[in-house]
Design a protein around this motif. Structure first.
Motif, PDB file in Angstrom:
ATOM      1  N   ILE A   6       0.215 -34.898   2.553  1.00 52.62           N
ATOM      2  CA  ILE A   6      -0.642 -34.807   3.733  1.00 52.62           C
ATOM      3  C   ILE A   6      -1.836 -35.730   3.511  1.00 52.62           C
ATOM      4  N   LEU A  15       3.180 -33.725   7.717  1.00 49.15           N
ATOM      5  CA  LEU A  15       3.937 -33.579   6.468  1.00 49.15           C
ATOM      6  C   LEU A  15       4.831 -34.798   6.285  1.00 49.15           C
ATOM      7  N   ARG A  47      -2.429 -26.544   5.958  1.00 51.14           N
ATOM      8  CA  ARG A  47      -2.094 -27.860   6.523  1.00 51.14           C
ATOM      9  C   ARG A  47      -3.041 -28.262   7.646  1.00 51.14           C
TER      10      ARG A  47
END
Length: 326
Positions: A6, A15, A47
């Motif tokens: 990332i 991703l 994320r």
């Protein structure tokens, strides 16, 4: 080596399957050649860059759980050697280069042996779910043999392992689920009784099963919906462990006062180092004794990490999602 990387926070599209440098273990660290990595819901929050418990520096390779073979050891590592089959549970490790990769380096204390009879996929499914289940039952609720434990929402990854651990200790386990498939999984995991989720209208079922006393312990995965009902059916001096919550709820504190009940919060990030290490040893022992048998869902290739995150976000995952690594 290949890894998921990332370079900016965002949705599953960030991703990226990329070539990265192979990590080198420092003293008291090991490197594991991974064959499988577990995918956890908290990794989808990390994320985005908005997860309150952890915001990593970029670039970042996700993943805390995995399984494979020791590839190299740093100075001072004595309990593991090159060639050992192991599982990785690196949530609280001081160093973790990420398990969405062909190799990972992390603290040696976060790595434990995987019995020959246990597949890499099952090894990779442990980590966060198994440690959460253990901490809920043994560190927070302090369950005892002979008690009755209600696992309210038992068909999830943590719930099924909690059923297995609690049953293995000699408790009476009552599990709830919302679908027939989920109830079948809970029953197969060893629950003594399996019911639909307990509501205001169905509290009599749980009271009947417990001779009107109520369960001694409730493991709760949706406290914003169920907490007041939990307090109404809980046994005197009982304990509710809140593992999951998605909002606010208004409750009457007198319900807790009347029973001298404990409402206990849980976040695996808060585990003390000695508790975390104890949990890892316990999970290893449960594996060796055949008490734990995780439910594996879809197995995807490492480069399909984006698809794995999409499935978790959309609640389309049944069983633990695993990334298979060549």
């Amino acid at each position: 080596m290949k890894a998921i990387q990332i370079v900016e926070f965002g949705g599953p599209e960030v991703l990226q399957y990329a070539e990265v440098n192979e990590p080198i273990p420092a003293p008291n660290e090991v490197r594991v050649k991974l064959y499988a990595a577990g995918v956890n819901p908290n990794e989808t929050y990390i994320r985005t860059g908005t997860y309150s418990f952890y915001i990593p520096e970029l670039p970042y390779t996700p993943g805390f759980d995995g399984a494979g073979v020791i590839d190299a050891t740093g100075e001072g590592v004595t309990h593991l050697k090159v060639g050992d089959r192991v599982f990785v549970a690196a949530l609280l490790a001081k160093r973790n280069t990420g398990t969405y990769a062909q190799k990972v380096v992390c603290d040696a204390k976060a790595v434990h042996r995987l019995p020959e009879s246990i597949s890499y996929e099952i090894g990779a499914s442990l980590g966060i779910p198994a440690l959460t289940a253990y901490r809920a039952l043994f560190h927070r609720a302090k369950i005892k043999p002979g008690e009755t434990v209600l696992i309210h929402g038992a068909s999830g990854g943590v719930g099924l392992l909690a059923v297995q651990m609690a049953k293995g200790l000699g408790t009476t386990v009552i599990g709830t689920a919302s679908t027939e498939e989920g109830k079948a999984l809970v029953k197969a995991s060893g629950a003594t009784h399996v019911l639909d989720h307990i509501t205001e209208d169905s509290m009599d079922k749980i009271m009947s099963l417990t001779q009107e006393r109520g369960p001694d312990v409730i493991i709760e995965f949706l406290a914003n919906v169920n907490l007041e009902t939990d307090l109404k059916i809980l046994a005197p001096y009982g304990r509710v462990v809140v593992v999951g919550n998605r909002g606010s709820i208004e409750i009457n504190p007198r319900l807790a006062m009347m029973k001298e009940a404990d409402i206990l919060g849980l976040a695996l990030w808060n585990a003390l180092p000695e508790e975390y290490e104890e949990s890892l040893h316990a999970v290893e022992a449960f594996l060796q004794n055949g008490i734990l048998h995780p439910e594996i869902g879809e197995v995807l290739a490492l480069e399909e990490a984006k698809k794995a995150h999409e499935q978790i976000i959309n609640h389309k995952a049944h069983g633990k999602i695993i990334l298979s690594i060549d």
